[in-house]
Design an enzyme around this catalytic site. Sequence first.
Site, PDB file in Angstrom:
ATOM      1  N   GLU A 129      31.004  87.746 113.520  1.00 33.66           N
ATOM      2  CA  GLU A 129      30.799  89.131 113.951  1.00 33.66           C
ATOM      3  C   GLU A 129      29.459  89.170 114.684  1.00 33.66           C
ATOM      4  OE1 GLU A 129      32.840  91.617 113.747  1.00 33.66           O
ATOM      5  OE2 GLU A 129      34.270  91.109 112.167  1.00 33.66           O
ATOM      6  N   GLU A 183      35.788  94.929 121.637  1.00 37.09           N
ATOM      7  CA  GLU A 183      34.631  94.098 121.296  1.00 37.09           C
ATOM      8  C   GLU A 183      34.232  93.243 122.494  1.00 37.09           C
ATOM      9  OE1 GLU A 183      36.098  92.296 117.672  1.00 37.09           O
ATOM     10  OE2 GLU A 183      36.335  94.260 116.735  1.00 37.09           O
ATOM     11  N   HIS A 189      40.187  91.766 119.338  1.00 36.41           N
ATOM     12  CA  HIS A 189      40.065  93.226 119.353  1.00 36.41           C
ATOM     13  C   HIS A 189      39.537  93.675 120.704  1.00 36.41           C
ATOM     14  CE1 HIS A 189      39.965  93.029 114.739  1.00 36.41           C
ATOM     15  NE2 HIS A 189      41.141  93.468 115.130  1.00 36.41           N
ATOM     16  N   ARG A 200      41.383  99.257 120.078  1.00 35.26           N
ATOM     17  CA  ARG A 200      41.208  98.041 119.269  1.00 35.26           C
ATOM     18  C   ARG A 200      42.425  97.108 119.302  1.00 35.26           C
ATOM     19  NH1 ARG A 200      38.955  96.346 114.064  1.00 35.26           N
ATOM     20  NH2 ARG A 200      40.568  95.648 112.639  1.00 35.26           N
ATOM     21  N   HIS A 244      34.119  88.080 117.119  1.00 36.14           N
ATOM     22  CA  HIS A 244      34.349  89.521 117.056  1.00 36.14           C
ATOM     23  C   HIS A 244      32.995  90.231 117.157  1.00 36.14           C
ATOM     24  CE1 HIS A 244      38.615  89.734 115.478  1.00 36.14           C
ATOM     25  NE2 HIS A 244      38.374  88.439 115.356  1.00 36.14           N
TER      26      HIS A 244
END
Length: 478
Positions: free
Chosen positions: A444, A247, A244, A299, A370
Site C-alpha cells: 500500500e 489508485e 483498483h 475502484r 495498491h
Amino acid sequence: MGSLTVTLVFLYAVSAVLCTPFINQLQPGQEWPARSSVKQPYHQFDGTENEHKPEVAEPKTAASEVEKEVISDEPQAPLVETVERIDYSGAQVWKVSTEDVQVQRLIKKLATDKLIASWGGNHSSIDILIKPNALENVTAMFRNGDITYDIMIDDLQQRINEENPPLDENELELQDRRGHRMTWKQYHRLEDIHGFMDYLAKTYPSIISVNTIGKSYEGRELKILRISDGKAGNKAVFIDGGIHAREWISPAVVTYFINQFAENFDVESDDIKNIDWYFLPVVNPDGYEYTHRSDRLWRKNRKYGYGPSTCTGADLNRNFGYRWGGKGSSSYPCSDIYRGSGPFSEPETKAISEFFRNTAVKFSAYLTYHSYGQYLLYPWGYDNALPADHKDLDSVGKQMAEAIRKTGGSQYKVGSSSGLLYPAAGGSDDWAKSLGIKYTYTVELSDTGRYGFVLPASYIEPVARENLAGLRVLASQV
Ligand SMILES: [Zn+2]
C-alpha cells in the site's frame, strides 16, 4: 449540470495479421516459458498473437474531444457512450478514530445509508468520504455524539483539479524526443502506458518483450512486459499494479520500475539481472480509464449488468479464487467490495489466473501495488491466520521497509493484511501465496491520508524511488 460530456468514439481496430510481432524468436531472452502439456486457449507465447498499435508516438489529441475505445468480441460493450464527469465539489474526507464501538456503529449506519463512503482504514481509524449533500447532517451527528475527527480533505474536487497538472514546456519537448510519452511527472492514460511498454520492447528486443494475456471486459489489452536476459538459472518475480482503478500511484510506480530496469539493465546489479521480471502495470484498464474520464474515485472494474440494479463492476481484489467469498467481501453488486458472481468471474482476474496456470515459470515473488496507507502486507488476508513461513515474509518485509525509510523517509508498517488491517477474502496476494509463491506482498503506497487516492503527481518520483529501494532488497533475498 455543468458536467463535462465526453463522447467516446470508436476509432480503430488493429488486425494482428497486419502487425509485425515485436518478439524476435531468435533472441535468447524472448521465449516465454509455457507449459507444453497444458492447452493454451487464447495466448501463445510466441508473439504472433501480439496485437498492438502500430504507432508508439501518436499525435496528441485533446482528451475532451475524442477518446479511443477498443473493440472486444466478447462481450459486447457499447462502442459509443456518453460519459458524465462526476463532480466532487464540497465533498470532504475525514479521518476518524474507531476505538469506540459507538463510532463504529455510526459509521456503519452512515455507510449503509450511502451518506459516506470508506476510503480505507485499520484497526484504530478510518478515512471516510462525506458526500456534499450529507455534510451538514453528518457534522451534526458527530457533534451530538461528541466524536472528534480530522478533516483531511476540505474540498475533494479542488484536490482532484490540482492533482495532475499539465506538463511544462520543457517536459513536453523531452516527451516528443523520447519515443514514448511516459514522464513520471504526470499520471498518464492507458494509451501512454501501453505505448511505453511497446516502445521498450521495440528498443530493447534482446531483453524486453510484451505479451497480451487477455482482455478486459470492455476489450482493452492486459499487457505484460518481461525483462530478462534469458539466463537459465534466473529466478522470476511477478509485479502488478492498478487492480483498483483509482489508485493512480500504483501504475505510475510499476512503470517507473520498468523504466529503471529497462534503461539501465547493463549496469544493473546482479540481483536485478538474475531475475526474470514480469510486469502487469494496469490490471484494471477499464476502471483506470474510467477514473480519468468520468469518476476519479472509481475502484472496481467495469463489467456491466450485475444484480437487478444498474450497478457496475466487481472488486477485482475480492475476485481471486483462493477462499473466495469470505470475510471482508460483499455479495451485493452495488458494494465497492463486491466480489463478483464467482471466483475469477471477471475477465481481468481470469486472464491472470490463466497466465499463471499456463506458464512454466516458477515465480519466487509476487508483488501487487495498491494505495494508500503505507503498508507492506503479507498473507493471509482471508482471515486472521498466518502462513507457515510468515517469519521469512516478516523479516524481508521489514528489510524492505527499512530501505524505503532510508531512501525517502516514508514509514511503512509491516504485517499480515488481516492482522494489520482487516480480513478481506479473494485478494490476489492470498491466491498467489496459495500457488506456492513464497514472497507475496501487497504494497500500500503513499500516503497515509493527507491526499489519499488523490496524491499529487509531484509525489510519483519520490514514492517510486523509495519503493525501488524496497524492491532491490526483495531482489537480493529471493
Ligand atoms: Zn487497492
